[in-house]
Structures are given as C-alpha cells and as structure tokens.
Design an enzyme around this catalytic site. Structure first.
Site, PDB file in Angstrom:
ATOM      1  N   ASP A  35     -12.445 -15.542   1.736  1.00 46.91           N
ATOM      2  CA  ASP A  35     -12.663 -15.177   0.508  1.00 46.91           C
ATOM      3  C   ASP A  35     -13.860 -13.949   0.262  1.00 46.91           C
ATOM      4  OD1 ASP A  35     -12.781 -15.821  -2.265  1.00 46.91           O
ATOM      5  OD2 ASP A  35     -14.134 -17.485  -2.192  1.00 46.91           O
ATOM      6  N   GLY A  36     -13.716 -13.483  -0.793  1.00 47.63           N
ATOM      7  CA  GLY A  36     -14.582 -12.360  -1.229  1.00 47.63           C
ATOM      8  C   GLY A  36     -13.958 -11.041  -1.223  1.00 47.63           C
ATOM      9  N   HIS A  52      -8.675  -6.412  -0.506  1.00 48.94           N
ATOM     10  CA  HIS A  52      -7.571  -7.020   0.357  1.00 48.94           C
ATOM     11  C   HIS A  52      -7.192  -6.324   1.619  1.00 48.94           C
ATOM     12  CE1 HIS A  52      -7.229 -10.094  -2.476  1.00 48.94           C
ATOM     13  NE2 HIS A  52      -6.628  -9.345  -3.597  1.00 48.94           N
ATOM     14  N   LEU A 146      -2.796 -17.954  21.802  1.00 51.54           N
ATOM     15  CA  LEU A 146      -3.425 -18.444  20.611  1.00 51.54           C
ATOM     16  C   LEU A 146      -2.326 -18.742  19.868  1.00 51.54           C
ATOM     17  CD1 LEU A 146      -5.958 -18.599  18.846  1.00 51.54           C
ATOM     18  CD2 LEU A 146      -5.705 -16.297  18.009  1.00 51.54           C
TER      19      LEU A 146
HETATM   20  C1  FPP Z   1      -9.660 -14.058  -1.361  1.00 52.39           C
HETATM   21  O1  FPP Z   1     -10.468 -13.025  -2.095  1.00 52.39           O
HETATM   22  C2  FPP Z   1      -8.604 -13.613  -0.330  1.00 52.39           C
HETATM   23  C3  FPP Z   1      -7.031 -13.841  -0.515  1.00 52.39           C
HETATM   24  C4  FPP Z   1      -6.393 -14.473  -1.749  1.00 52.39           C
HETATM   25  C5  FPP Z   1      -6.256 -13.235   0.220  1.00 52.39           C
HETATM   26  C6  FPP Z   1      -6.531 -13.075   1.729  1.00 52.39           C
HETATM   27  C7  FPP Z   1      -5.722 -11.843   2.295  1.00 52.39           C
HETATM   28  C8  FPP Z   1      -6.053 -10.959   3.018  1.00 52.39           C
HETATM   29  C9  FPP Z   1      -7.188 -10.679   3.773  1.00 52.39           C
HETATM   30  C10 FPP Z   1      -5.120  -9.641   3.103  1.00 52.39           C
HETATM   31  C11 FPP Z   1      -3.810 -10.018   3.789  1.00 52.39           C
HETATM   32  C12 FPP Z   1      -3.607 -11.249   4.662  1.00 52.39           C
HETATM   33  C13 FPP Z   1      -3.058 -11.029   6.109  1.00 52.39           C
HETATM   34  C14 FPP Z   1      -2.929 -12.506   6.667  1.00 52.39           C
HETATM   35  C15 FPP Z   1      -2.475  -9.808   6.599  1.00 52.39           C
HETATM   36  P1  FPP Z   1     -10.436 -13.084  -3.408  1.00 52.39           P
HETATM   37  O2  FPP Z   1      -9.533 -12.016  -4.113  1.00 52.39           O
HETATM   38  O3  FPP Z   1     -10.285 -14.470  -3.975  1.00 52.39           O
HETATM   39  O4  FPP Z   1     -11.847 -12.626  -3.569  1.00 52.39           O
HETATM   40  P2  FPP Z   1     -12.895 -12.891  -4.905  1.00 52.39           P
HETATM   41  O5  FPP Z   1     -13.170 -14.486  -4.952  1.00 52.39           O
HETATM   42  O6  FPP Z   1     -14.229 -12.016  -4.605  1.00 52.39           O
HETATM   43  O7  FPP Z   1     -12.244 -12.411  -6.115  1.00 52.39           O
END
Ligand code: FPP
Length: 265
Positions: A35-36, A52, A146
């Site tokens: 998250d974040g 992202h 893994l």
């Molecule tokens: C949360 O941050 C994150 C996500 C919804 C997606 C996680 C995705 C990635 C790390 C990139 C692609 C993934 C892979 C597996 C290659 P948020 O957008 O909710 O952050 P915020 O709460 O600060 O808005």
C-alpha cells in the site's frame, strides 16, 4: 541461487539484522498488502502511475529476498476485487505493469526456481492479462523453490464464496448434497491457496491498520506487522526488520506458552 547471507556485505544494519535472524524460525509464508503507491507519487508531484511503477521494483526485491531466505511462499496483494472502482487509466496501468513484470522477470524467476501462482478471480481479468499470467504460471509450474502467489482480482470474501460454491458443486456432482456438512478442512481445501500453509506474517505498508479483505481465512493466526514505509520505498532492509520483529513474537495459536520458564536448579 545464493543465500541472503552470501550476498550481504559485512557491516551496517542490514547485515546485523540478517545475522540476528534465527534461520530455524523464519516465517514459511509471508503475505504483503502493498500500500502507499499513490501517496509516494503525490508526495513527489508525480502521477499515481509513477508510484505503481516504482512499486514494481519493491515487488522484485521482495521476491528475491524471500527466495534467498529459502521461504516457502510469498503472497502479494496486487489487485483487489474492489480496485475496479479506480479510474480506468489507473487500472490499465496496473495491467500494463503486471505484463511488463511478467515478461521481464520470467527468465529470472525460472533461473531461481520460483513458482508463480495466481490467486483470485482470474476469469474476470482482461483476456491478454489472463493469458500472460496463466502462461507464466504454467511455465514455472514445475519449479520447486519459493512460491509467489499474485493476488489479482482477489477478495477474501469472494474467495470464501467461491470455496462454498465449489463445495456445493462438487457435492451436487457426487450426489451428496442432501445432508451435506462442511468443516474447516473442506473450506481450506477449496480456497485459492489450498495446499499452502497459512501466512505466518502479514506485512502492510503505509501505516494503515486494516486487512482490506485480504486472505481473511488464512490470516487467522498470522502475526501482523505494519510499517509506515510506503510500498515503493520498501526495501530488503524493511523486510528483514519485519522478520526480526516477527521472531520476537510469541505465537500461541489460542493456547498457552509452549516453552515453560527455565527452572533454576
Ligand atoms: C496500493 O497503493 C497498491 C496497489 C493497488 C497495487 C500494487 C501494485 C504494484 C506494486 C504494481 C504492479 C504489481 C505487480 C505484482 C508487478 P495505492 O494506490 O492504494 O496507494 P495509496 O493508498 O497511497 O493511494
């Protein structure tokens, strides 16, 4: 693949943390709520997509560290059933990044014996994403290192509903619906993660104290570690901190302390 201890250079906190870990008590399965990303981007005046994108590097490093530690499984929450509510452009960015990750990382995953699995409503993914994801799952299916579960189009409640429906369908086909009784083993055996031990450690980044519909059944006894670090900033040292913290916990699984206090003679 070299073990973590072979690739760290002596000195510094990372080294000290790795040295302090008890290899016999590592968590077998770690689950991560990444998250974040959005906040990371907005603090830099960048579009959310940049967060992202930076988050992908954190995924790469986390997978590598878990593999080097010889853990059994890592489950990362990449896209929830609720994430469809985000703007179309953001959702498309996430699919694009996932596809890039799969293409770029597949040779590396293969070389290091990593087995990929998809957990979630895979049928609901856009065709191209589903095809590429399932191809990567298939390509790595005989690896024995893994196991990386990508939770995609995943929801804990949806998973439980799917498990119940699968149990009913099976019983219907077997003609055993009448008087059917369901127990915990039956539910666990029909989850997307069937056959894997439950996560020992659940890590959530960005300081939020929520489980956000993630692995609701499986985290019943997981140790929870929340860090303020935003996901794109999450590095090997943060994972080691989480594991070191986990090793300080006393896990009782609803029982009492296993080790009796030492008796002085
Ligand atoms: C949360 O941050 C994150 C996500 C919804 C997606 C996680 C995705 C990635 C790390 C990139 C692609 C993934 C892979 C597996 C290659 P948020 O957008 O909710 O952050 P915020 O709460 O600060 O808005």
């Amino acid at each position: 693949m070299k073990a973590l201890w072979e690739v760290l250079s002596p000195g510094g906190e990372e080294w000290a943390l790795a040295q302090s870990l008890d290899p016999a008590r590592l968590p077998g399965h770690i689950a991560v709520i990444m998250d974040g990303n959005g906040r990371w981007a907005s603090r830099r005046n960048l579009p959310r997509a940049a967060g992202h994108k930076a988050g992908v590097e954190a995924v790469r490093e986390t997978v590598e560290t878990c593999a080097r530690l010889g853990l059994q499984a890592l489950t990362v929450y990449a896209f929830s059933v609720e994430n469809w509510k985000r703007p179309r452009t953001e959702v498309d960015t996430l699919w694009r990044l996932l596809r890039i990750y799969l293409r770029k990382e597949l040779p590396n995953l293969q070389r290091n014996g990593v087995r990929l699995a998809a957990v979630g409503r895979v049928d609901g993914l856009p065709d191209g994403v589903r095809r590429e994801l399932l191809a990567a799952v298939e390509a790595t299916s005989s690896n024995t290192g893994l196991k990386v579960n990508m939770a995609i189009n995943y929801g804990g409640r949806a998973e439980l509903v799917d498990a119940v429906n699968a149990i009913l369908e099976r019983a219907r086909k077997a003609g055993t619906l009448d008087g059917l009784r369901v127990d915990e083993e039956a539910v666990a055996a029909h989850l997307y993660t069937a056959g894997l031990p439950d996560p020992d450690l659940l890590i959530r980044t960005s300081g939020e104290m929520r489980v956000s519909n993630f692995l609701l059944w499986q985290i019943a006894y997981a140790e929870i570690y929340v860090t303020d670090t935003l996901w794109p900033d999450f590095r090997r040292i943060d994972l080691l901190r989480a594991i070191a913290d986990y090793q300080k916990r006393e896990r009782r699984f609803g029982g009492v302390t296993k080790t009796a206090p030492a008796v002085r003679s």
